[in-house]
Design a protein around this motif. Structure first.
Motif, short mmCIF file in Angstrom:
data_model
loop_
_atom_site.label_atom_id
_atom_site.label_comp_id
_atom_site.label_asym_id
_atom_site.label_seq_id
_atom_site.Cartn_x
_atom_site.Cartn_y
_atom_site.Cartn_z
N ALA A 1 11.42 20.09 48.84
CA ALA A 1 10.56 19.06 48.23
C ALA A 1 9.10 19.45 48.48
CB ALA A 1 10.86 17.70 48.84
N ILE A 2 8.22 19.00 47.59
CA ILE A 2 6.80 19.30 47.76
C ILE A 2 6.27 18.58 48.99
CG2 ILE A 2 4.49 19.08 46.75
CD1 ILE A 2 5.81 19.15 43.99
N GLY B 1 1.92 26.45 54.63
CA GLY B 1 2.46 27.23 53.52
C GLY B 1 3.83 26.78 53.07
N GLY B 2 4.69 26.48 54.03
CA GLY B 2 6.05 26.10 53.69
C GLY B 2 6.85 27.30 53.20
N VAL B 3 7.86 27.01 52.41
CA VAL B 3 8.76 28.08 51.92
C VAL B 3 8.71 28.11 50.40
CG1 VAL B 3 10.32 27.91 53.89
CG2 VAL B 3 10.72 26.49 51.86
N PRO B 4 9.10 29.25 49.80
CA PRO B 4 9.23 29.29 48.34
C PRO B 4 10.50 28.56 47.91
CG PRO B 4 9.09 31.51 49.32
CD PRO B 4 9.37 30.55 50.42
N ARG B 5 10.55 28.18 46.64
CA ARG B 5 11.79 27.66 46.09
C ARG B 5 12.69 28.80 45.67
NH1 ARG B 5 10.50 22.15 42.52
NH2 ARG B 5 10.53 20.74 44.32
N SER B 6 13.97 28.63 45.87
CA SER B 6 14.96 29.62 45.46
C SER B 6 14.83 29.86 43.95
CB SER B 6 16.35 29.09 45.78
OG SER B 6 17.34 29.98 45.35
N ALA C 1 0.63 18.76 53.24
CA ALA C 1 0.17 20.14 53.40
C ALA C 1 -0.68 20.57 52.21
CB ALA C 1 1.38 21.07 53.57
N LEU C 2 -0.27 20.17 51.01
CA LEU C 2 -1.05 20.50 49.82
C LEU C 2 -2.46 19.95 49.91
CD1 LEU C 2 -1.29 21.49 46.83
CD2 LEU C 2 -0.45 19.23 46.16
N GLU D 1 6.68 16.66 38.74
CA GLU D 1 6.09 17.30 39.91
C GLU D 1 4.75 17.95 39.57
OE1 GLU D 1 9.76 18.69 42.79
OE2 GLU D 1 9.43 19.81 40.92
N ARG D 2 4.65 18.55 38.39
CA ARG D 2 3.38 19.14 37.97
C ARG D 2 2.27 18.08 37.98
NH1 ARG D 2 3.32 23.83 34.00
NH2 ARG D 2 5.32 24.90 34.15
N SER D 3 2.55 16.95 37.36
CA SER D 3 1.55 15.88 37.31
C SER D 3 1.24 15.36 38.71
CB SER D 3 2.04 14.73 36.43
OG SER D 3 2.10 15.13 35.07
#
Length: 339
Positions: free
Chosen positions: A37-38, A307-312, A42-43, A73-75
């Motif tokens: 999840a976003i 940073g977190g992790v990338p999405r698969s 952190a963002l 999610e983009r918005s």
């Protein structure tokens, strides 16, 4: 293949937050390790960190894994970014948001949604999925962009990134043609071709072009390892993913280079060269490390969880990438921490 200039959809006087020369960062989108999840906290922390460093803000680009996000999610990313800027005193900093997708119709829809969410400008990559059919069909690719430029409620920057568009790569003739559209305000060149950028900059900085266009045009290389030579070749700055890690260093390089070009000072030029040496070393390490490596470096060297992790299916940084970054970022991080 001349493009007939069209009436501007948004005049410069209506733009509350003007786009300016400088260095911009395409932010990563941080995802939580367990759920992907976003991580909006952190963002927003990263948005404010970059704004404090005088780095411009770009969201939903390649580094932002826009293709991994839902429309909602983009918005939400744009809204969170605007909120972070406004509540921390950065109300005049514009947001450049990626809205490119597979069709002109959907790109226009995403551009409308980006405006509603708080974006000020959009950046659009060519539709790479059908590159096997479109790669050499310049009239169709031109129509895609003309349709988007006509339909977008926000000014559009062309995003020329062959690596993320299945090899589609526009030459300077094509870009110069699109630059004549009144709703096209710039081009990001992640093709690393300084000569292409120079030809585009020479055209769009000419008195004749300025007489036809009330808004300035911005030529932005997609890498900071060529920032100094690009500025010599009339570029407006750069948009660099390495800004996620060493924003103050890249801003310092930009400021030093601009001062050297303005005054002709030999000492300032040498200082800019030395900074470019440092940034080129770090930028190459980050490019090789990819998005997973960028996120790891932010967590390891800036702030845990940033940073977190990338999405698969994008992989997290492995042992070799971590070792590469430890070496490739060592000098730049030391300088960054001294600023």
């Amino acid at each position: 293949m001349a493009t007939t200039p069209r009436a501007s959809l948004m005049s410069p006087s209506t733009l509350a937050r003007p786009f300016t020369d400088g260095v911009y960062c395409p932010l990563i989108t941080p995802f939580k390790r367990d759920t992907e999840a976003i991580d909006f906290d952190a963002l927003q922390t990263q948005v404010v960190r970059l704004a404090n460093a005088r780095m411009g803000i770009v969201v939903l680009g390649t580094n932002g894994e826009a293709s991994h996000l839902s429309d909602k999610e983009r918005s939400a990313v744009i809204r969170a970014t605007r909120e972070a800027l406004d509540t921390n005193g950065f109300t005049q900093i514009p947001i450049l948001a990626g809205t490119g997708t597979g069709s002109a119709k959907e790109t226009i829809r995403l551009s409308n949604e980006a405006r509603e969410a708080g974006a000020d400008y959009v950046i659009v990559i060519p539709p790479g999925y059908f590159s096997f059919a479109l790669g050499r069909d310049l009239p169709s690719l031109k129509k895609f962009f003309i349709d988007v430029l006509d339909g977008s409620p926000l000014p559009v920057m062309i995003y020329n990134f062959p690596g993320a568009a299945s090899g589609i790569d526009f030459n300077s003739d094509f870009l110069i043609d699109l630059a004549e559209h009144q709703n096209c305000f710039g081009a990001k060149l992640t093709c690393a071709m300084v000569g292409k950028g120079h030809r585009l900059s020479a055209h769009t900085s000419s008195a004749a072009y300025k007489a036809r266009h009330p808004r300035p045009f911005f030529v932005m290389p997609g890498f900071s390892d060529i920032l100094l030579p690009a500025l010599v070749s009339r570029a407006s700055g750069c948009i660099t993913g390495t800004g996620n890690i060493i924003p103050k260093t890249i801003v310092k390089l930009y400021d030093t280079a601009i001062a050297a070009l303005a005054t002709g000072g030999v000492e300032q030029l040498e200082a800019a060269r030395e900074l470019q040496d440092l940034v080129a070393e770090a930028d190459w390490a980050v490019v090789k490390a990819g998005i997973g490596g960028t996120k790891y470096a932010m967590d390891a060297y800036i702030q845990a969880g940033l940073g977190g992790v990338p999405r698969s299916p994008l992989p997290p940084a492995g042992t070799e990438i971590k070792a590469l970054l430890a070496t490739g970022l060592k000098r730049a991080l030391a300088y960054e921490n001294s600023l």
